[in-house]
Scaffold this motif. Sequence first.
Motif, short mmCIF file in Angstrom:
data_model
loop_
_atom_site.label_atom_id
_atom_site.label_comp_id
_atom_site.label_asym_id
_atom_site.label_seq_id
_atom_site.Cartn_x
_atom_site.Cartn_y
_atom_site.Cartn_z
N VAL A 258 -19.04 -43.99 26.23
CA VAL A 258 -19.81 -44.87 27.12
C VAL A 258 -21.22 -45.12 26.60
CG1 VAL A 258 -18.48 -44.29 29.17
CG2 VAL A 258 -20.48 -42.90 28.56
N TYR A 259 -21.65 -44.36 25.60
CA TYR A 259 -22.99 -44.54 25.05
C TYR A 259 -22.92 -45.23 23.70
CZ TYR A 259 -24.44 -41.27 28.68
OH TYR A 259 -24.68 -40.68 29.89
N GLY A 260 -23.99 -45.90 23.33
CA GLY A 260 -24.04 -46.59 22.04
C GLY A 260 -25.47 -46.88 21.67
N LEU A 261 -25.68 -47.42 20.49
CA LEU A 261 -27.01 -47.78 20.01
C LEU A 261 -27.34 -49.21 20.42
CD1 LEU A 261 -26.90 -46.26 16.41
CD2 LEU A 261 -27.94 -45.28 18.45
N TYR A 262 -28.54 -49.40 20.92
CA TYR A 262 -29.03 -50.73 21.28
C TYR A 262 -29.37 -51.49 20.02
CZ TYR A 262 -31.76 -54.09 24.09
OH TYR A 262 -32.26 -55.21 24.72
N ASP A 263 -28.99 -52.74 19.94
CA ASP A 263 -29.15 -53.48 18.69
C ASP A 263 -30.60 -53.60 18.23
OD1 ASP A 263 -26.44 -53.86 18.48
OD2 ASP A 263 -26.46 -55.99 18.99
N ASN A 264 -31.51 -53.87 19.16
CA ASN A 264 -32.90 -54.15 18.78
C ASN A 264 -33.76 -52.92 18.99
OD1 ASN A 264 -35.75 -55.05 18.97
ND2 ASN A 264 -34.85 -57.08 18.68
N TYR A 265 -34.16 -52.27 17.90
CA TYR A 265 -34.93 -51.03 17.98
C TYR A 265 -36.25 -51.24 18.72
CZ TYR A 265 -37.28 -46.75 16.36
OH TYR A 265 -37.96 -45.55 16.29
N GLY A 266 -36.95 -52.31 18.44
CA GLY A 266 -38.24 -52.54 19.09
C GLY A 266 -38.11 -52.76 20.58
N ASP A 267 -37.12 -53.54 21.00
CA ASP A 267 -36.93 -53.84 22.42
C ASP A 267 -36.44 -52.63 23.21
OD1 ASP A 267 -37.76 -56.41 22.07
OD2 ASP A 267 -35.78 -57.32 22.19
N LEU A 268 -35.91 -51.63 22.51
CA LEU A 268 -35.46 -50.41 23.20
C LEU A 268 -36.58 -49.77 23.98
CD1 LEU A 268 -33.24 -48.25 23.62
CD2 LEU A 268 -33.95 -47.23 21.44
N PHE A 269 -37.82 -49.96 23.54
CA PHE A 269 -38.99 -49.33 24.16
C PHE A 269 -39.81 -50.32 24.97
CE2 PHE A 269 -37.83 -47.44 20.10
CZ PHE A 269 -37.44 -46.19 20.53
N GLN A 270 -39.15 -51.37 25.43
CA GLN A 270 -39.75 -52.39 26.28
C GLN A 270 -38.88 -52.59 27.52
OE1 GLN A 270 -42.76 -53.88 25.64
NE2 GLN A 270 -42.93 -52.61 23.80
N PRO A 271 -39.41 -53.23 28.57
CA PRO A 271 -38.61 -53.41 29.78
C PRO A 271 -37.27 -54.09 29.56
CG PRO A 271 -40.91 -53.88 30.25
CD PRO A 271 -40.81 -53.67 28.75
N VAL A 272 -37.16 -54.96 28.57
CA VAL A 272 -35.91 -55.69 28.35
C VAL A 272 -34.75 -54.77 28.02
CG1 VAL A 272 -36.34 -56.10 25.88
CG2 VAL A 272 -34.91 -57.69 27.18
N GLY A 273 -35.04 -53.59 27.43
CA GLY A 273 -33.97 -52.69 27.03
C GLY A 273 -33.71 -51.54 27.97
N GLU A 274 -34.33 -51.54 29.14
CA GLU A 274 -34.37 -50.32 29.95
C GLU A 274 -33.04 -49.93 30.59
OE1 GLU A 274 -36.19 -52.41 33.99
OE2 GLU A 274 -37.45 -51.21 32.69
N LEU A 275 -32.08 -50.82 30.66
CA LEU A 275 -30.79 -50.48 31.26
C LEU A 275 -29.68 -50.34 30.22
CD1 LEU A 275 -30.81 -52.70 34.49
CD2 LEU A 275 -31.36 -50.28 34.26
N CYS A 276 -30.04 -50.28 28.95
CA CYS A 276 -29.01 -50.23 27.91
C CYS A 276 -28.36 -48.85 27.86
CB CYS A 276 -29.60 -50.59 26.55
SG CYS A 276 -30.65 -49.31 25.82
N ASN A 277 -27.19 -48.80 27.22
CA ASN A 277 -26.42 -47.55 27.23
C ASN A 277 -26.82 -46.60 26.10
OD1 ASN A 277 -25.27 -48.94 25.07
ND2 ASN A 277 -23.18 -48.31 25.55
N GLU A 278 -27.93 -46.87 25.41
CA GLU A 278 -28.49 -45.86 24.50
C GLU A 278 -29.30 -44.84 25.29
OE1 GLU A 278 -31.18 -45.28 20.46
OE2 GLU A 278 -30.27 -47.21 20.89
N ILE A 279 -29.84 -45.25 26.43
CA ILE A 279 -30.70 -44.38 27.22
C ILE A 279 -29.84 -43.41 28.03
CG2 ILE A 279 -32.44 -44.29 29.04
CD1 ILE A 279 -33.26 -47.15 28.10
N ILE A 280 -30.03 -42.13 27.79
CA ILE A 280 -29.25 -41.11 28.48
C ILE A 280 -30.02 -40.54 29.67
CG2 ILE A 280 -28.14 -38.84 28.21
CD1 ILE A 280 -27.48 -39.59 25.35
N PHE A 281 -31.32 -40.31 29.49
CA PHE A 281 -32.15 -39.85 30.61
C PHE A 281 -33.57 -40.33 30.38
CE2 PHE A 281 -34.63 -36.52 32.93
CZ PHE A 281 -34.20 -36.87 34.21
N ASP A 282 -34.15 -40.94 31.40
CA ASP A 282 -35.50 -41.48 31.26
C ASP A 282 -36.29 -41.29 32.53
OD1 ASP A 282 -34.36 -43.36 32.96
OD2 ASP A 282 -34.88 -45.10 31.75
N ARG A 283 -37.56 -41.64 32.44
CA ARG A 283 -38.43 -41.63 33.63
C ARG A 283 -38.61 -43.08 34.06
NH1 ARG A 283 -43.37 -37.74 35.07
NH2 ARG A 283 -44.03 -38.72 37.00
N GLU A 284 -38.26 -43.36 35.30
CA GLU A 284 -38.24 -44.73 35.80
C GLU A 284 -39.56 -45.08 36.49
OE1 GLU A 284 -35.07 -46.82 36.33
OE2 GLU A 284 -34.34 -45.62 34.65
#
Length: 517
Positions: A237-263
């Motif tokens: 169910v987990y995978g790598l998000y295609d865009n490394y830079g966007d992973l750390f921006q709001p656009v990537g916040e619901l992707c399945n690379e994120i396992i646990f975060d602070r919302e």
Amino acid sequence: MRLKYNFIGLILACGLGLSSCNDSFLDRYPTDQLSDASFWKNAEDAQKFATGIYLYLIEPENHTIMTDCYTDNAIPVHVTAEQGQLSAGTATSNNPHFLQVWSTAYDGIRRCLVFYQHIGEVPMDESERAQLTAEVQFLEAFSYANLLKYMGGVPILDHPLELNEKIPARSSEEDTYNYIIGLLDKTAPNLPNIRTSSDHGKPSAGACYALKARLAFYAHKYDVAETAARKVMDMGVYGLYDNYGDLFQPVGELCNEIIFDREYIENPKNSNEGSYIGQFFAPVIMGGWEALSPTQDLIDSYPCRDGKSIKESPYYNPADPFADRDPRLGFSVLWNGSQIAGKTFDLKNMGDGSHTRTGYSMKKYINPDNDGINNYDWTNFIYIRYAEVLLTYAEARNENLSAPDSEVYSAVNQIRQRPSVDLPPLPAGLSKDEMRDAIRLERRLEFAFEGIHLFDTRSYKTTEKDVTKPVYGVNAQGESILIETRKFNPKRDYLWAIPLEEIDLAQGSLVQNPNWD
């Protein structure tokens, strides 16, 4: 997006936005009496209480991102502050960071223990009770895991301490580790493998096994780490998000690379709803404090686009040193002439105490939509992501084998060949030692400014070598300049001190870590 209002927003709507002790209903009533006539009436009460515990997750700014400044990745800009003392190797046991990490963790743990005392008396569906209890158990494990990696073995509490009750003695590092692993093993079966967008940010079974893999990896229990990481991978169910830079921006916040975060909440009004990441680390041209300066050593560690080092690659051009490099460099770091938020990062005020000391600044996690830093940041902070699981699996498996196999290569190459990174796969035929070096470099670059590198180097026992290298930067003319040299006491600095205030309050029950004052 719905979670941000239904989950984190619930804290504030219900009077649980209680980072400050002064306005917390938990402090208006003695916590051991909270259930008597005032609370724990129904499932909603239990959910509200559990939600409030998330406010005690470790701070992303000072205590996570800033830890890269105590490695060869970066140095702090504000050298006279407590982070400057930690970086220079001159901190004492009354450094505020030690007490902040300790207090936040134990505040969260106390609330977990209060929850356990009362959840059994709440009328609610048993499956809902089991899942909610598992969420709280993960939060307890997460708090102890942070204490363990910063300070070693710590007291394990089995009930909320009374006002004048003395804290018990520290458990050993091994016993603390075993307690956390036991919690995670007990918790995982009662949680879904992954969270959906509606409850993103809550713990999952994937988070349990990923945290277990991390702790086992740091404890050099490579068989345990490999097995736990493999469980996450096999969930599918987990995978790598295609865009490394966007992973750390709001656009990537619901992707399945994120396992646990602070919302965080969009358009936050205070520090309970949003973060200080932009305030701390954005460049001054955006209104930030530019508090972290990446080192030349980190910059030079990023390979060229052919996967070779800057010493080996024909693509490297000293006159244009950022061309044809690993794209993660451009996603993570600002250099002279870089663009962000429609502005140009420059070195006009370099080294004045408020701007970069090395000629570089942090770009990862800096939200260009928060230009001016007129608001708290709303980009979620990622504590655990799938890339770490892959690299932990690769390194642990490599340690368990006599030579790396195809599974080790596959896990690393997935990271390198993320579409936005697109580096060549690792060369075939690497020895175990060569693969170890390759994975450690990959971890350093992949997780720069994510609060991981310090604890990697502590595990490897390389922090002394890394920190005592001379720190270089570059000036506006592109010339290499020596910034500073730092100290590291290997008999002391592989662990942070137990806070002096806590040692004094414990009246002899807490023993300080070796060689702290």
